[in-house]
Design a protein around this motif. Structure first.
Motif, short mmCIF file in Angstrom:
data_model
loop_
_atom_site.label_atom_id
_atom_site.label_comp_id
_atom_site.label_asym_id
_atom_site.label_seq_id
_atom_site.Cartn_x
_atom_site.Cartn_y
_atom_site.Cartn_z
N GLU A 239 0.84 -1.19 0.00
CA GLU A 239 0.00 0.00 0.00
C GLU A 239 0.87 1.23 0.00
O GLU A 239 1.85 1.32 0.75
CB GLU A 239 -0.92 0.00 1.21
CG GLU A 239 -1.97 -1.09 1.14
CD GLU A 239 -3.22 -0.72 1.88
OE1 GLU A 239 -3.70 0.40 1.72
OE2 GLU A 239 -3.70 -1.57 2.63
N PHE B 130 0.78 5.28 0.62
CA PHE B 130 -0.02 6.28 1.30
C PHE B 130 0.42 7.66 0.88
O PHE B 130 1.59 7.92 0.63
CB PHE B 130 0.12 6.13 2.82
CG PHE B 130 -0.39 4.81 3.33
CD1 PHE B 130 -1.74 4.60 3.53
CD2 PHE B 130 0.48 3.78 3.59
CE1 PHE B 130 -2.22 3.39 3.99
CE2 PHE B 130 0.02 2.56 4.06
CZ PHE B 130 -1.34 2.37 4.25
N ASN C 161 -4.74 10.87 3.02
CA ASN C 161 -5.45 9.58 2.99
C ASN C 161 -6.05 9.27 4.36
O ASN C 161 -5.41 9.48 5.39
CB ASN C 161 -4.51 8.43 2.63
CG ASN C 161 -4.14 8.37 1.18
OD1 ASN C 161 -3.03 7.98 0.86
ND2 ASN C 161 -5.02 8.74 0.29
N ARG C 162 -7.27 8.75 4.36
CA ARG C 162 -7.89 8.26 5.60
C ARG C 162 -7.45 6.81 5.76
O ARG C 162 -7.47 6.03 4.80
CB ARG C 162 -9.41 8.34 5.51
CG ARG C 162 -9.96 9.72 5.31
CD ARG C 162 -10.14 10.49 6.56
NE ARG C 162 -11.09 9.81 7.43
CZ ARG C 162 -11.26 10.10 8.70
NH1 ARG C 162 -10.56 11.05 9.26
NH2 ARG C 162 -12.13 9.44 9.43
N VAL C 163 -7.04 6.45 6.98
CA VAL C 163 -6.55 5.11 7.25
C VAL C 163 -7.16 4.58 8.54
O VAL C 163 -7.68 5.34 9.35
CB VAL C 163 -5.01 5.08 7.37
CG1 VAL C 163 -4.35 5.46 6.06
CG2 VAL C 163 -4.52 5.98 8.49
N ARG D 25 -5.80 10.18 9.80
CA ARG D 25 -5.51 10.80 8.51
C ARG D 25 -3.99 10.96 8.40
O ARG D 25 -3.33 11.41 9.32
CB ARG D 25 -6.19 12.16 8.40
CG ARG D 25 -5.98 12.81 7.04
CD ARG D 25 -6.75 14.10 6.89
NE ARG D 25 -8.18 13.95 7.10
CZ ARG D 25 -9.06 13.59 6.17
NH1 ARG D 25 -8.66 13.32 4.95
NH2 ARG D 25 -10.34 13.50 6.46
N THR E 168 -4.55 -0.02 7.10
CA THR E 168 -5.13 -0.12 5.76
C THR E 168 -5.75 1.21 5.38
O THR E 168 -6.20 1.98 6.23
CB THR E 168 -6.22 -1.21 5.69
OG1 THR E 168 -7.20 -0.95 6.68
CG2 THR E 168 -5.64 -2.59 5.88
N LYS E 169 -5.80 1.45 4.08
CA LYS E 169 -6.37 2.68 3.55
C LYS E 169 -7.88 2.53 3.47
O LYS E 169 -8.39 1.47 3.10
CB LYS E 169 -5.80 2.93 2.15
CG LYS E 169 -6.01 4.32 1.63
CD LYS E 169 -5.49 4.50 0.21
CE LYS E 169 -4.05 4.15 0.07
NZ LYS E 169 -3.53 4.43 -1.29
#
Length: 73
Positions: free
Chosen positions: A25, A27, A31-33, A42, A71-72
């Motif tokens: 992944e 990032f 990005n919200r995670v 974030r 995880t995203k």
């Protein structure tokens, strides 16, 4: 009395049950995670393939690669 189930090891030459490689992944800032330990946050900083800085609201954490618990969304 039953014995506990044992996991079998994967033989590299076996054509069956090949374990799937988890995609890497990437990032980006904004990005919200979600993280298994810290919850939803974030991304506020990225260190080129080394780590990401995430704001989880009450705290900021530097999460190093590999991002196995994150995880995203």
């Amino acid at each position: 009395m039953t014995k506990p189930a044992m996991t079998r090891r994967h033989l590299p030459t076996s054509p069956f049950n090949v374990p799937a490689a988890r995609p890497i992944e990437l990032f980006a800032v904004g990005n919200r995670v979600t993280h298994d330990q810290y919850g939803v946050g974030r991304v506020i900083g990225v260190e080129d393939g080394i780590a990401v800085l995430v704001d989880f609201g009450s705290r900021q954490e530097r999460i190093a690669k590999p991002y196995s618990k994150m995880t995203k969304l």
